[in-house]
Design a protein around this motif. Structure first.
Motif, mmCIF file in Angstrom:
data_model
loop_
_atom_site.group_PDB
_atom_site.id
_atom_site.type_symbol
_atom_site.label_atom_id
_atom_site.label_comp_id
_atom_site.label_asym_id
_atom_site.label_seq_id
_atom_site.Cartn_x
_atom_site.Cartn_y
_atom_site.Cartn_z
ATOM 1 N N LEU A 4 55.918 16.440 27.703
ATOM 2 C CA LEU A 4 56.487 17.462 28.576
ATOM 3 C C LEU A 4 55.422 18.277 29.294
ATOM 4 N N LEU A 5 54.141 17.993 29.011
ATOM 5 C CA LEU A 5 53.039 18.522 29.805
ATOM 6 C C LEU A 5 52.314 17.311 30.388
ATOM 7 N N SER A 6 52.470 17.109 31.675
ATOM 8 C CA SER A 6 51.973 15.884 32.306
ATOM 9 C C SER A 6 50.456 15.883 32.414
ATOM 10 N N PRO A 7 49.838 14.708 32.381
ATOM 11 C CA PRO A 7 48.404 14.598 32.665
ATOM 12 C C PRO A 7 48.146 14.875 34.142
ATOM 13 N N GLY A 8 46.895 15.060 34.487
ATOM 14 C CA GLY A 8 46.551 15.333 35.866
ATOM 15 C C GLY A 8 46.248 16.786 36.142
ATOM 16 N N HIS A 9 46.365 17.630 35.120
ATOM 17 C CA HIS A 9 45.989 19.044 35.280
ATOM 18 C C HIS A 9 44.469 19.135 35.404
ATOM 19 N N THR A 10 43.975 20.330 35.646
ATOM 20 C CA THR A 10 42.539 20.506 35.912
ATOM 21 C C THR A 10 41.793 21.178 34.764
ATOM 22 N N ALA A 11 42.357 21.138 33.571
ATOM 23 C CA ALA A 11 41.703 21.760 32.427
ATOM 24 C C ALA A 11 40.456 20.979 32.013
ATOM 25 N N CYS A 12 39.580 21.641 31.269
ATOM 26 C CA CYS A 12 38.373 20.999 30.750
ATOM 27 C C CYS A 12 38.751 19.840 29.817
ATOM 28 N N PRO A 13 37.880 18.852 29.647
ATOM 29 C CA PRO A 13 38.110 17.831 28.627
ATOM 30 C C PRO A 13 38.267 18.505 27.255
ATOM 31 N N ALA A 14 39.229 18.053 26.479
ATOM 32 C CA ALA A 14 39.511 18.628 25.159
ATOM 33 C C ALA A 14 39.845 20.108 25.237
ATOM 34 N N CYS A 15 40.527 20.517 26.298
ATOM 35 C CA CYS A 15 40.896 21.928 26.476
ATOM 36 C C CYS A 15 41.841 22.389 25.377
ATOM 37 N N CYS A 16 41.497 23.507 24.767
ATOM 38 C CA CYS A 16 42.312 24.049 23.676
ATOM 39 C C CYS A 16 43.692 24.484 24.160
ATOM 40 N N ASP A 17 43.761 25.043 25.352
ATOM 41 C CA ASP A 17 45.036 25.547 25.869
ATOM 42 C C ASP A 17 46.045 24.415 26.062
ATOM 43 N N THR A 18 45.616 23.351 26.722
ATOM 44 C CA THR A 18 46.548 22.261 26.991
ATOM 45 C C THR A 18 46.903 21.497 25.723
ATOM 46 N N MET A 19 45.976 21.425 24.762
ATOM 47 C CA MET A 19 46.292 20.774 23.495
ATOM 48 C C MET A 19 47.404 21.527 22.775
ATOM 49 N N ILE A 20 47.276 22.845 22.698
ATOM 50 C CA ILE A 20 48.295 23.646 22.009
ATOM 51 C C ILE A 20 49.609 23.608 22.767
ATOM 52 N N ALA A 21 49.550 23.645 24.113
ATOM 53 C CA ALA A 21 50.777 23.559 24.905
ATOM 54 C C ALA A 21 51.483 22.226 24.658
ATOM 55 N N LYS A 22 50.727 21.146 24.597
ATOM 56 C CA LYS A 22 51.316 19.820 24.375
ATOM 57 C C LYS A 22 51.988 19.743 23.000
ATOM 58 N N PHE A 23 51.296 20.227 21.971
ATOM 59 C CA PHE A 23 51.878 20.202 20.623
ATOM 60 C C PHE A 23 53.115 21.091 20.543
ATOM 61 N N THR A 24 53.061 22.239 21.211
ATOM 62 C CA THR A 24 54.203 23.153 21.216
ATOM 63 C C THR A 24 55.428 22.495 21.824
ATOM 64 N N LEU A 25 55.249 21.825 22.950
ATOM 65 C CA LEU A 25 56.372 21.172 23.615
ATOM 66 C C LEU A 25 56.901 19.992 22.813
ATOM 67 N N ARG A 26 56.023 19.303 22.089
ATOM 68 C CA ARG A 26 56.498 18.223 21.216
ATOM 69 C C ARG A 26 57.423 18.776 20.136
ATOM 70 N N ALA A 27 57.108 19.966 19.643
ATOM 71 C CA ALA A 27 57.933 20.579 18.607
ATOM 72 C C ALA A 27 59.249 21.113 19.163
ATOM 73 N N LEU A 28 59.219 21.649 20.383
ATOM 74 C CA LEU A 28 60.395 22.305 20.954
ATOM 75 C C LEU A 28 61.367 21.334 21.597
ATOM 76 N N GLY A 29 60.853 20.283 22.249
ATOM 77 C CA GLY A 29 61.704 19.427 23.048
ATOM 78 C C GLY A 29 61.987 20.054 24.402
ATOM 79 N N GLU A 30 62.927 19.480 25.135
ATOM 80 C CA GLU A 30 63.165 19.883 26.522
ATOM 81 C C GLU A 30 63.975 21.164 26.666
ATOM 82 N N ASP A 31 64.687 21.569 25.618
ATOM 83 C CA ASP A 31 65.593 22.714 25.736
ATOM 84 C C ASP A 31 64.844 24.024 25.502
ATOM 85 N N CYS A 32 63.957 24.344 26.438
ATOM 86 C CA CYS A 32 63.188 25.578 26.322
ATOM 87 C C CYS A 32 62.790 26.062 27.711
ATOM 88 N N ILE A 33 62.417 27.311 27.782
ATOM 89 C CA ILE A 33 61.873 27.909 28.998
ATOM 90 C C ILE A 33 60.538 28.536 28.618
#
Length: 291
Positions: A4-33
């Motif tokens: 639910l967080l697509s690749p192609g963003h401009t974050a640094c390699p191994a960016c902590c922010d996008t890693m946590i966002a990706k794991f968060t969305l895996r836990a939540l699924g699509e029904d979130c804002i």
């Protein structure tokens, strides 16, 4: 699983922010804002006219993510459309512990049914690695530099989980990107609980901390293994579980891998400062019962 967080963003390699966002969305699924205040995560995932977010997402100001999330949650209730949709804030430490403190405090005082996740990379990374309330003792930043008269940040790290527990949150937890299963389990648990819940996620930043991008997870694990980052859960103000450490590693193992602590190994008196940091870890072991 659909990411639910697509690749192609401009974050640094191994960016902590996008890693946590990706794991968060895996836990939540699509029904979130998702609500994201100004910061690295917002900048790198939403450069106009593109977006990496595959769920509803809104950018708030640096200081008002808690208020924006409160308004969304209240609007969903007013329209009888909330159902199981969870409103989740993904914010940095600056936008949480400092600039956004009033906003998150108000949201939790009013009891809004939201999940607030602080991605704690321990400084204002997006604007030049300035010190925040989450910056650890003796870390060098651009506004707390080490030098002839300073060992870096002279102040302790603000205990935000305790502050949120004091607001009456039914669930407060700490976690880290280095243990994704733990992070996802706690995010899901927080989302299943009615009321304002808070998760504080440790987020090693390759750019601001000064380490090779391949070491992000290793650094995160060392923070836990040295007891500088205790992992625990609090329910209704009481600690209900902790991640035990059988043989805590010396804090020197963690500090030596990061440029922001390099001065402690080169400056006169640095050894004594490392002992002070070891004392912080020793306190955590005793206070949280990590052994």
């Amino acid at each position: 699983m659909k990411e639910l967080l697509s690749p192609g963003h401009t974050a640094c390699p191994a960016c902590c922010d996008t890693m946590i966002a990706k794991f968060t969305l895996r836990a939540l699924g699509e029904d979130c804002i998702i609500v994201s205040p100004t910061g690295c995560l917002e900048v790198t995932t939403s450069a106009f006219p593109t977006s990496s977010w595959q769920v509803p997402w809104i950018h708030s100001l640096f200081e008002n993510a808690g208020a924006v999330a409160s308004g969304i949650e209240a609007a969903l209730k007013a329209m009888d459309k909330k159902e199981d949709t969870k409103v989740v804030v993904l914010a940095g430490d600056g936008g949480t512990l400092d600039i956004g403190m009033r906003s998150i405090s108000g949201a939790f005082e009013r009891g809004h049914d939201i999940v607030y996740i602080c991605i704690d990379n321990e400084a204002y990374m997006n604007t030049g690695v300035q010190r925040s309330g989450a910056t650890p003792f003796n870390a060098t930043t651009t506004t707390s530099p080490s030098g002839k008269v300073s060992f870096g940040n002279p102040l302790p790290k603000k205990n935000m989980p305790a502050i949120m527990a004091a607001h009456g949150s039914p669930y407060v937890a700490t976690t880290t990107l280095a243990y994704p299963k733990d992070l996802m389990k706690k995010v899901k648990k927080a989302a299943d609980i009615e009321g304002p819940t808070y998760i504080h996620a440790h987020a090693p930043c390759t750019t601001g901390w000064g380490f090779d991008t391949a070491k992000t997870v290793e650094i995160g694990k060392l923070a836990v293994q040295t007891a500088l980052w205790p992992m625990y859960e609090m329910e209704n103000g009481e600690i209900t579980s902790v991640k035990k450490i059988k043989k805590p590693k010396p804090v020197e193992d963690y500090l030596r891998m990061q440029r922001r602590f390099k001065h402690l190994f080169t400056m006169e008196g640095g050894a004594e400062e490392i002992e002070k940091i070891q004392a912080i870890a020793d306190y955590n072991i005793k206070h949280f019962g990590l052994q």
